[in-house]
Design a protein around this motif. Structure first.
Motif, PDB file in Angstrom:
ATOM      1  N   MET A  12       0.813  -1.212   0.000  1.00  0.00           N
ATOM      2  CA  MET A  12       0.000   0.000   0.000  1.00  0.00           C
ATOM      3  C   MET A  12       0.849   1.266   0.000  1.00  0.00           C
ATOM      4  O   MET A  12       0.418   2.323  -0.482  1.00  0.00           O
ATOM      5  N   ASP A  13       2.077   1.161   0.548  1.00  0.00           N
ATOM      6  CA  ASP A  13       2.926   2.345   0.636  1.00  0.00           C
ATOM      7  C   ASP A  13       3.293   2.884  -0.739  1.00  0.00           C
ATOM      8  O   ASP A  13       3.466   4.095  -0.916  1.00  0.00           O
ATOM      9  N   ALA A  14       3.425   1.993  -1.714  1.00  0.00           N
ATOM     10  CA  ALA A  14       3.748   2.423  -3.072  1.00  0.00           C
ATOM     11  C   ALA A  14       2.623   3.240  -3.694  1.00  0.00           C
ATOM     12  O   ALA A  14       2.843   3.979  -4.662  1.00  0.00           O
ATOM     13  N   LEU A  15       1.426   3.126  -3.138  1.00  0.00           N
ATOM     14  CA  LEU A  15       0.272   3.868  -3.645  1.00  0.00           C
ATOM     15  C   LEU A  15       0.057   5.190  -2.901  1.00  0.00           C
ATOM     16  O   LEU A  15      -0.795   5.995  -3.290  1.00  0.00           O
ATOM     17  N   GLY A  16       0.817   5.393  -1.825  1.00  0.00           N
ATOM     18  CA  GLY A  16       0.631   6.594  -1.030  1.00  0.00           C
ATOM     19  C   GLY A  16      -0.627   6.572  -0.177  1.00  0.00           C
ATOM     20  O   GLY A  16      -1.201   7.619   0.142  1.00  0.00           O
ATOM     21  N   VAL A  17      -1.062   5.383   0.222  1.00  0.00           N
ATOM     22  CA  VAL A  17      -2.259   5.261   1.051  1.00  0.00           C
ATOM     23  C   VAL A  17      -2.021   5.937   2.401  1.00  0.00           C
ATOM     24  O   VAL A  17      -0.983   5.746   3.033  1.00  0.00           O
ATOM     25  N   ARG A  18      -2.985   6.726   2.845  1.00  0.00           N
ATOM     26  CA  ARG A  18      -2.892   7.351   4.159  1.00  0.00           C
ATOM     27  C   ARG A  18      -3.139   6.300   5.234  1.00  0.00           C
ATOM     28  O   ARG A  18      -4.270   6.025   5.633  1.00  0.00           O
ATOM     29  N   ARG A  19      -2.077   5.704   5.730  1.00  0.00           N
ATOM     30  CA  ARG A  19      -2.218   4.635   6.727  1.00  0.00           C
ATOM     31  C   ARG A  19      -2.888   5.130   8.009  1.00  0.00           C
ATOM     32  O   ARG A  19      -3.565   4.363   8.691  1.00  0.00           O
ATOM     33  N   ASP A  20      -2.671   6.410   8.327  1.00  0.00           N
ATOM     34  CA  ASP A  20      -3.280   6.930   9.548  1.00  0.00           C
ATOM     35  C   ASP A  20      -4.800   7.064   9.423  1.00  0.00           C
ATOM     36  O   ASP A  20      -5.487   7.283  10.414  1.00  0.00           O
ATOM     37  N   TRP A  21      -5.326   6.923   8.192  1.00  0.00           N
ATOM     38  CA  TRP A  21      -6.767   6.957   8.003  1.00  0.00           C
ATOM     39  C   TRP A  21      -7.392   5.571   8.083  1.00  0.00           C
ATOM     40  O   TRP A  21      -8.615   5.454   8.196  1.00  0.00           O
ATOM     41  N   LEU A  22      -6.579   4.540   7.973  1.00  0.00           N
ATOM     42  CA  LEU A  22      -7.111   3.178   7.932  1.00  0.00           C
ATOM     43  C   LEU A  22      -7.622   2.766   9.315  1.00  0.00           C
ATOM     44  O   LEU A  22      -7.022   3.110  10.339  1.00  0.00           O
ATOM     45  N   PRO A  23      -8.704   2.007   9.375  1.00  0.00           N
ATOM     46  CA  PRO A  23      -9.280   1.645  10.669  1.00  0.00           C
ATOM     47  C   PRO A  23      -8.495   0.571  11.407  1.00  0.00           C
ATOM     48  O   PRO A  23      -7.788  -0.236  10.794  1.00  0.00           O
ATOM     49  N   ARG A  24      -8.645   0.577  12.719  1.00  0.00           N
ATOM     50  CA  ARG A  24      -8.171  -0.541  13.534  1.00  0.00           C
ATOM     51  C   ARG A  24      -9.148  -1.695  13.336  1.00  0.00           C
ATOM     52  O   ARG A  24     -10.363  -1.489  13.356  1.00  0.00           O
ATOM     53  N   VAL A  25      -8.614  -2.898  13.177  1.00  0.00           N
ATOM     54  CA  VAL A  25      -9.446  -4.031  12.766  1.00  0.00           C
ATOM     55  C   VAL A  25      -9.702  -4.961  13.951  1.00  0.00           C
ATOM     56  O   VAL A  25      -8.770  -5.361  14.655  1.00  0.00           O
ATOM     57  N   MET A  26     -10.974  -5.325  14.144  1.00  0.00           N
ATOM     58  CA  MET A  26     -11.371  -6.218  15.226  1.00  0.00           C
ATOM     59  C   MET A  26     -12.122  -7.406  14.648  1.00  0.00           C
ATOM     60  O   MET A  26     -12.638  -7.342  13.524  1.00  0.00           O
ATOM     61  N   MET A  27     -12.192  -8.489  15.412  1.00  0.00           N
ATOM     62  CA  MET A  27     -13.013  -9.623  15.008  1.00  0.00           C
ATOM     63  C   MET A  27     -14.486  -9.243  15.115  1.00  0.00           C
ATOM     64  O   MET A  27     -14.889  -8.564  16.062  1.00  0.00           O
ATOM     65  N   PRO A  28     -15.304  -9.665  14.165  1.00  0.00           N
ATOM     66  CA  PRO A  28     -16.743  -9.399  14.280  1.00  0.00           C
ATOM     67  C   PRO A  28     -17.292  -9.922  15.606  1.00  0.00           C
ATOM     68  O   PRO A  28     -16.948 -11.021  16.047  1.00  0.00           O
TER      69      PRO A  28
END
Length: 428
Positions: free
Chosen positions: A188-204
């Motif tokens: 994802m870094d090669a795409l310049g994705v804003r990692r700080d915008w990505l959610p924290r992931v939990m189990m349903p």
């Protein structure tokens, strides 16, 4: 005061394509109250498909209040939400929308999808014209002041508990999250994705937080009501049926034909649109054929189908070799964008023609489960059927003969009941 587990009710909320539905379910998994609030159609501009997310919240609040009014509100102990897979929006740090909701079937971010295809692994569900990751790349360039990328279910859950920036393992799959690594991938870094915008992931089903105090007061709920991490609408519809053991399969007979199989092993075949969600220690591989109700209704309307169904003979094959499609192209179990619908020769007897179409779709369903088995996920031992086509007893028998496995009766047909399953998990 918290209700005793045996008395506790849970709410499941399904934010669907055309409506928001809410159910209250008791400890015996029975629906004790429910409500439905319609949504207006999304705005379609070419291949762009958007909707004001405030419509989702207004419909959610109305459906919840109607449901709560029909039960003892103090018995409600937990809430979980499912939403359409791939529908996203950007918000600020407080959860205020900074964009419209970009829906699951938006395919306008072609340039961004091409960029993703150049760096993402071949088997990544984030690839494709309707990728939510492509929408993120487009939106982050347009709205750099945003803080969170959220899925539809994430945002509604955030409104319920006041915590944003949280998602679940099912919703993030098409965004590129790597389940085996439990992390966002480095490509994802090669795409310049804003990692700080990505959610924290939990189990349903994992508790996120308690309900916002102001909402609890307005709805008459206990301040201790747990808000649980939710899921996608597809996974919720699977959970609603009661399918829970390896080999359990669910076929959704709607406008398309969708199959899902609970398996100890994940399978991935992006060339067929086949990928696997994780459900606890098991996996849920699934795929969708273009065949289904839309193909059937090219020849008969619902009233005609109902009138002809008693004339069918599901114990005897017609011998007609059909592959019904609504238009040119198939994605699963055959990947052929040029495949034409095969519905000839047409007999003079309409009942025989209808049965031939149903037999053709049953063979497609069998081929779909064969394809999943070939990829290593095993075969179904029983099949639950949901969707409008599940109500046709003759078709059910035709499918049972084709598949060679028992047809199981779903515990619930309502997708919101799958979200309620996850809400119940939050109480453990």
């Amino acid at each position: 005061m918290n209700p005793h587990p045996e008395d506790a009710l849970v709410l499941g909320i399904d934010v669907g394509r055309s409506a928001v539905r809410c159910v209250a379910v008791d400890a015996q998994d029975s629906i004790v109250a429910q409500a439905r609030q319609p949504l207006p159609p999304p705005l379609v501009t070419g291949s762009r498909v958007t909707q004001d997310p405030r419509l989702w919240w207004d419909a959610t609040e109305t459906a919840v209040m109607q449901t709560v009014a029909a039960v003892s509100a103090e018995r409600i102990a937990a809430i979980a939400v499912d939403g359409t897979s791939g529908t996203v929006l950007l918000t600020d740090a407080q959860g205020t929308p900074q964009t419209e909701g970009w829906l699951y079937n938006d395919a306008s971010c072609v340039a961004e999808a091409t960029r993703i295809a150049a760096v993402a692994p071949r088997d990544s569900p984030a690839r494709g014209a309707s990728s939510p990751l492509a929408r993120l790349l487009h939106l982050q360039a347009e709205v750099p002041q945003a803080r969170h990328l959220l899925h539809q279910a994430d945002w509604i859950s955030g409104r319920l508990c006041g915590r944003f920036g949280v998602s679940d393992e099912n919703n993030v799959l098409k965004l590129g999250y790597e389940l085996h690594a439990n992390d966002w991938p480095t490509w994802m870094d090669a795409l310049g994705v804003r990692r700080d915008w990505l959610p924290r992931v939990m189990m349903p089903g994992t508790p996120i937080s308690e309900i916002q105090a102001a909402l609890a007061a307005r709805w008459g709920l206990n301040a201790s009501v747990a808000i649980a991490a939710g899921t996608t609408d597809g996974v919720a519809s699977f959970l609603a049926t009661g399918a829970s053991e390896p080999g359990d399969a669910v076929t959704a007979l709607g406008s398309t034909l969708v199959v899902k199989l609970l398996s100890p092993k994940p399978v991935v075949a992006p060339e067929f649109g086949l990928y696997s969600h994780r459900l606890g220690t098991l996996w849920l591989p699934g795929g969708a054929s273009n065949s289904g109700g839309a193909a059937l209704q090219r020849h008969f309307d619902i009233a005609q189908i109902e009138a002809l169904t008693p004339l069918l003979d599901p114990e005897r094959d017609t011998g007609l070799d059909y592959y019904p499609l609504p238009s040119v192209g198939e994605r699963f179990p055959v990947a052929d964008p040029n495949l034409a619908s095969r519905v000839t020769p047409r007999p003079a007897d309409d009942a025989r023609f209808l049965q031939g179409l149903l037999e053709g779709m049953a063979r497609i369903e069998r081929h779909a489960y064969d394809r999943i088995a070939e990829l290593g996920a095993g075969r179904p031992t029983r099949v639950f059927s949901i969707g409008g086509g599940a109500r046709n007893a003759a078709w059910t028998r035709i499918r049972e003969r084709q598949l060679g496995v028992p047809m199981a009766v779903p515990r619930h047909h309502e997708t919101a009941c799958g979200a309620a399953v996850l809400a119940r998990r939050a109480l453990r």
